[in-house]
Design an enzyme around this catalytic site. Structure first.
Site, PDB file in Angstrom:
ATOM      1  CB  SER A  15     -24.502 -20.599  -4.224  1.00  0.00           C
ATOM      2  OG  SER A  15     -23.278 -19.898  -4.128  1.00  0.00           O
ATOM      3  CE1 TYR A  20     -23.000 -21.730   0.886  1.00  0.00           C
ATOM      4  CE2 TYR A  20     -21.570 -20.002   0.034  1.00  0.00           C
ATOM      5  CZ  TYR A  20     -22.559 -20.947  -0.167  1.00  0.00           C
ATOM      6  OH  TYR A  20     -23.092 -21.110  -1.410  1.00  0.00           O
ATOM      7  CB  SER A  21     -15.553 -21.947   2.434  1.00  0.00           C
ATOM      8  OG  SER A  21     -14.388 -21.711   1.658  1.00  0.00           O
ATOM      9  CG  ASN A  22     -18.348 -19.375  -2.915  1.00  0.00           C
ATOM     10  OD1 ASN A  22     -19.314 -20.105  -3.047  1.00  0.00           O
ATOM     11  ND2 ASN A  22     -18.468 -18.068  -2.769  1.00  0.00           N
ATOM     12  CB  THR A  44     -30.115 -18.744  -1.497  1.00  0.00           C
ATOM     13  OG1 THR A  44     -28.945 -18.819  -0.670  1.00  0.00           O
ATOM     14  CG2 THR A  44     -31.358 -18.915  -0.649  1.00  0.00           C
ATOM     15  N   GLY A  45     -28.918 -18.609  -4.346  1.00  0.00           N
ATOM     16  CA  GLY A  45     -27.798 -18.295  -5.218  1.00  0.00           C
ATOM     17  C   GLY A  45     -27.752 -16.818  -5.545  1.00  0.00           C
TER      18      GLY A  45
END
Length: 365
Positions: A83, A188-190, A323-324
């Protein structure tokens, strides 16, 4: 294929222009110690770091890239940044606003008619800004039970080469009820960033990945940064990635190869600690955005950032970054607001949980 965690390999440091002449000691000693402590405490394979500070660079590697052979990790390795991709995507959207080609308060409906239909319950009119700051209220497609089975259960191993189209993933997301009215709160939503990538393509006539390459990767000389699309491999050099499938497996599985199209504009990119650090430093120094757009991305009033978030450490230092997490890879990228000090860490496992301690060690010395 399963893999256990081997004993950590010896750490290696490299530096350019670092004023520390005492080998592994000096101003980054606490960071290196925190890296070693994290992999021991969390039973992780290995961690690498890349730091930029006032023109100097420092990098380190602790632990192993391959648990079977004991091959040590290297700071030069490429890895999936997950992300952290979102900051790149948001930067392109803000560049398009600066060029007058779209506005953050344009609705998604204006650019992608019918893609996100009103549900008749919640307030209509999701804006591009609300995509970028995760206040859209849209369900995240990867929370769908079918996607959880495909991505976060042992079934992933049979489906890791599957290709997903963003339009199909968005369609899946909007088949679920919205979570709240647009703008009501951050969640949070992809799905938000798949839509942002689709907006970029609609406005420019080119895929969002090509825009990131033309606008960010090439101008900054990020030669180790790529958008793989549906390609499953990692460019060399790279570590093997180990995954517990986000809780779906007790035993680490080797998941180095995978088709990242399920993540798309929300998380598909591959890079290095050096390239990601260069990107965040350039971004904060105003090399990618005019001041007005940078101030919108990194607000001073405590509002949610656009493709970037903030954290205040115990010592009072406030950092910005992202962050990812993606199968076999955990990344954290942070920078001071002036871009003079950046740090990027990557662990070749997706259950790492100690990234804040690494930032504390680097920025609170």
């Amino acid at each position: 294929m399963t893999a256990g965690t081997a004993a950590p390999a010896a750490a290696a440091d490299t530096r350019s222009g670092d004023d520390d002449s005492r080998g592994h000691g000096g101003r980054h000693a606490a960071t290196r110690t925190a890296m070693a402590d994290m992999i021991r405490a969390e039973d992780l394979p290995g961690t690498i770091a890349g730091v930029r500070e006032d023109g100097d660079t420092w990098s380190a590697a602790v632990g192993v890239a391959d648990t079977a052979t004991g091959r040590p990790r290297s700071p030069r390795e490429r890895f999936r940044i997950g992300s952290v991709t979102k900051t790149f995507t948001a930067t392109v959207v803000l560049q398009l606003q600066a060029e007058g080609r779209l506005g953050l308060d344009d609705t998604v409906e204006r650019w992608l008619p019918g893609t996100v239909p009103d549900d008749g319950i919640h307030r209509p009119g999701i804006t591009i800004r609300q995509l970028l700051n995760h206040t859209s209220g849209l369900y995240s497609y990867d929370d769908d039970p079918q996607m959880i089975r495909l991505l976060a259960s042992p079934d992933f191993m049979a489906h890791r080469y599957d290709t997903y189209r963003p339009e199909d993933l968005v369609r899946l997301a909007v088949s679920h009820p919205r979570l709240f009215d647009p703008g009501e709160k951050p969640q949070y939503s992809n799905t938000d960033y798949l839509l942002a990538g689709m907006v970029i393509a609609k406005v420019t006539g080119r895929p969002y990945g090509e825009e990131i390459e033309q606008r960010i990767i090439r101008p900054l000389g990020l030669s180790a940064t790529t958008l793989p699309g549906t390609a499953a491999g990692l460019p060399r050099p790279h570590a093997l990635g180990y995954s517990k499938l986000f809780g779906g497996s007790k035993t680490p599985l080797e998941t180095t190869e995978l088709n990242p199209s399920w993540a798309g504009a929300a998380g598909e990119m591959i890079s290095t600690t050096a390239d990601v650090g260069r990107f965040y430093s350039a971004l904060m120094r105003g090399k990618l955005l005019p001041q007005a757009e940078l101030d919108e991305m990194v607000p001073a009033d405590g509002a949610p950032g656009l493709g970037i978030g903030s954290v205040t450490l115990a010592c009072g230092v406030t950092l910005w970054g992202h962050t990812g997490g993606i199968h076999g890879s955990s990344t954290v990228a942070v920078t001071t607001r002036d871009g003079r000090h950046t740090a990027v860490f990557n662990t070749n496992a997706d259950w790492a949980d100690g990234e804040r301690r690494l930032a504390e060690a680097e920025f609170c010395r």
